[in-house]
Every structure is written in structure tokens, then in C-alpha cells.
Design a protein around this motif. Sequence first.
Motif, PDB file in Angstrom:
ATOM      1  N   ASN A 208      26.929  13.062   3.369  1.00 21.61           N
ATOM      2  CA  ASN A 208      26.273  13.800   4.439  1.00 21.61           C
ATOM      3  C   ASN A 208      26.949  13.450   5.765  1.00 21.61           C
ATOM      4  OD1 ASN A 208      24.433  14.380   6.651  1.00 21.61           O
ATOM      5  ND2 ASN A 208      22.920  14.858   5.066  1.00 21.61           N
TER       6      ASN A 208
ATOM      7  N   SER B 195      27.656  34.713  12.989  1.00 16.89           N
ATOM      8  CA  SER B 195      27.350  33.304  12.732  1.00 16.89           C
ATOM      9  C   SER B 195      26.332  32.807  13.746  1.00 16.89           C
ATOM     10  CB  SER B 195      28.625  32.480  12.849  1.00 16.89           C
ATOM     11  OG  SER B 195      28.315  31.120  12.744  1.00 16.89           O
TER      12      SER B 195
ATOM     13  N   LYS C 247      26.077  29.549  14.030  1.00 18.12           N
ATOM     14  CA  LYS C 247      26.590  28.196  14.231  1.00 18.12           C
ATOM     15  C   LYS C 247      27.159  28.061  15.645  1.00 18.12           C
ATOM     16  CE  LYS C 247      25.990  27.171   9.825  1.00 18.12           C
ATOM     17  NZ  LYS C 247      25.661  28.402   9.225  1.00 18.12           N
TER      18      LYS C 247
ATOM     19  N   GLU D 140      27.940  19.485  13.098  1.00 19.00           N
ATOM     20  CA  GLU D 140      26.704  19.972  12.457  1.00 19.00           C
ATOM     21  C   GLU D 140      26.981  21.267  11.697  1.00 19.00           C
ATOM     22  OE1 GLU D 140      22.361  20.009  12.055  1.00 19.00           O
ATOM     23  OE2 GLU D 140      23.361  18.644  13.441  1.00 19.00           O
ATOM     24  N   SER D 141      27.706  22.171  12.311  1.00 19.88           N
ATOM     25  CA  SER D 141      28.034  23.438  11.655  1.00 19.88           C
ATOM     26  C   SER D 141      28.918  23.216  10.434  1.00 19.88           C
ATOM     27  CB  SER D 141      28.723  24.377  12.646  1.00 19.88           C
ATOM     28  OG  SER D 141      27.824  24.724  13.675  1.00 19.88           O
ATOM     29  N   TYR D 142      29.916  22.359  10.578  1.00 18.20           N
ATOM     30  CA  TYR D 142      30.808  22.087   9.451  1.00 18.20           C
ATOM     31  C   TYR D 142      30.109  21.342   8.329  1.00 18.20           C
ATOM     32  CZ  TYR D 142      35.236  24.181   9.701  1.00 18.20           C
ATOM     33  OH  TYR D 142      36.207  25.117   9.624  1.00 18.20           O
ATOM     34  N   SER D 143      29.182  20.482   8.680  1.00 17.22           N
ATOM     35  CA  SER D 143      28.443  19.753   7.658  1.00 17.22           C
ATOM     36  C   SER D 143      27.715  20.727   6.730  1.00 17.22           C
ATOM     37  CB  SER D 143      27.442  18.791   8.315  1.00 17.22           C
ATOM     38  OG  SER D 143      26.786  18.032   7.337  1.00 17.22           O
ATOM     39  N   ASN D 144      27.101  21.732   7.310  1.00 17.62           N
ATOM     40  CA  ASN D 144      26.403  22.735   6.511  1.00 17.62           C
ATOM     41  C   ASN D 144      27.380  23.545   5.658  1.00 17.62           C
ATOM     42  OD1 ASN D 144      24.015  21.941   7.718  1.00 17.62           O
ATOM     43  ND2 ASN D 144      24.141  23.483   9.308  1.00 17.62           N
ATOM     44  N   GLU D 145      28.501  23.950   6.224  1.00 16.64           N
ATOM     45  CA  GLU D 145      29.476  24.752   5.482  1.00 16.64           C
ATOM     46  C   GLU D 145      30.136  23.927   4.378  1.00 16.64           C
ATOM     47  OE1 GLU D 145      29.700  28.061   5.656  1.00 16.64           O
ATOM     48  OE2 GLU D 145      28.121  27.810   7.154  1.00 16.64           O
TER      49      GLU D 145
ATOM     50  N   VAL E  15      28.737  21.544   2.574  1.00 12.35           N
ATOM     51  CA  VAL E  15      27.804  21.519   1.444  1.00 12.35           C
ATOM     52  C   VAL E  15      27.756  22.882   0.767  1.00 12.35           C
ATOM     53  CG1 VAL E  15      25.373  21.238   0.797  1.00 12.35           C
ATOM     54  CG2 VAL E  15      26.432  19.643   2.413  1.00 12.35           C
ATOM     55  N   LYS E  16      27.617  23.930   1.551  1.00 12.20           N
ATOM     56  CA  LYS E  16      27.523  25.283   0.988  1.00 12.20           C
ATOM     57  C   LYS E  16      28.800  25.655   0.238  1.00 12.20           C
ATOM     58  CE  LYS E  16      26.089  28.602   3.776  1.00 12.20           C
ATOM     59  NZ  LYS E  16      26.121  29.745   4.708  1.00 12.20           N
TER      60      LYS E  16
END
Length: 190
Positions: free
Chosen positions: A77, A128, A130, A140-145, A147-148
Motif C-alpha cells: 500500500n 478522471s 484524480k 494517492e492517485s497512482y496508489s489507486n491505479e 491496485v486497480k
Amino acid sequence: MKNEKVIVNKSSHVVAYSEAVSLMNIAEKISITKKELYPENIGSIITYNILVGLAIELFFKAFMIIDRDGIITKGHNLIELYKEIPKKYKDQFEKYYIDYIKEYKDFIGVIAITISKEMPNTPQKTLSDKRYSTFEESLESYSNEFVKSRYLFEDVVDTDWIQIDYAYNYGNSILKALNKTYHDLVSKQS
């Protein structure tokens, strides 16, 4: 276990850094331009996001090894790992990030994909949500992408669209900022 700490060799920051740089270089090589943003390039887009996320994780762990005498936090994470990075490094990340994003034009691509037996409706959301104006927002935006992107195939269903952001200019800027901060830190220790 969440936030499990492990002790590694104090010199292994060099290995984590080398892995991060290799991933960064591969990500830059496979990044596509705005003109190439087509559904048939979805594999490159997904792979780019995964490589950027892995590189960020390894850079963070290299900083942990140096700063905490070999103690790292396990996990993937990016936000949780970032929370454990000392402010002195975060300030440098932000400074360099702002410098590096000036090299690129503002661009965030959004790709939507679905698998359907019939002609699907147009996706409802096309822009977007983001943000990438600061290092932390971009992370924060890259962290979500990250995982996705790793498990995107699980979300592609026959009843809805899945959308994925592709912001190579910001991803490259994050990695360059981390790389420059690491170089600064290591050169001070020499």
C-alpha cells in the motif's frame, strides 16, 4: 499482517534502489503518448501503471532501509508506506516533483473497457477525478491505479465499464523525484 516490520541488511537499500530504477526505466520505455492512447494499447497502459507502482514501493523501501537502519515495513500500500517516510524526504520529493512536472504537458488519459455480447452504452464518467498537482496527490492517485491495474481483469464484467487512468507524465515525475532524492541522500553519505 498490516504494517509488519522486518529487518534487512542495512546495505540492501542499493538492491531496492536498483530494482526501482530498472522498473522506472522499463516503464519509461513502454509509456505511450497521447496520440497512441487506443484500446489496443491497454496492455501497455496497465503494465506501465503496475511498473510505476512497484518502482515507487521499492524507492520507499530503500529510504526506509537507509533511515531506519534496515527496518522496513512489509506491504504494497503506497499510501501506508509513504506515511512512514520522514518529512525531510517528503519535502524533497515535493520539490523535485514540481520541477519535473514542468517538463510535461498536462495530460491524463482515461481508458474504459468492457466485455459485452451486445453493443454497450457509452461510459457515464469520461474524465478522471484524480489529482496530480502535488507529489502527495499524485501518489494517492497512482496508489489507486496501481491496485486497480494489477487485477483489472477481475473487474471487467459484461454489464459495466471499468475505467483506468493513464498519467505517464505524472508517473514519470514521481519516479524522477524519488530517484533524485535518493541520489542526493547517498551522495551526502559518501
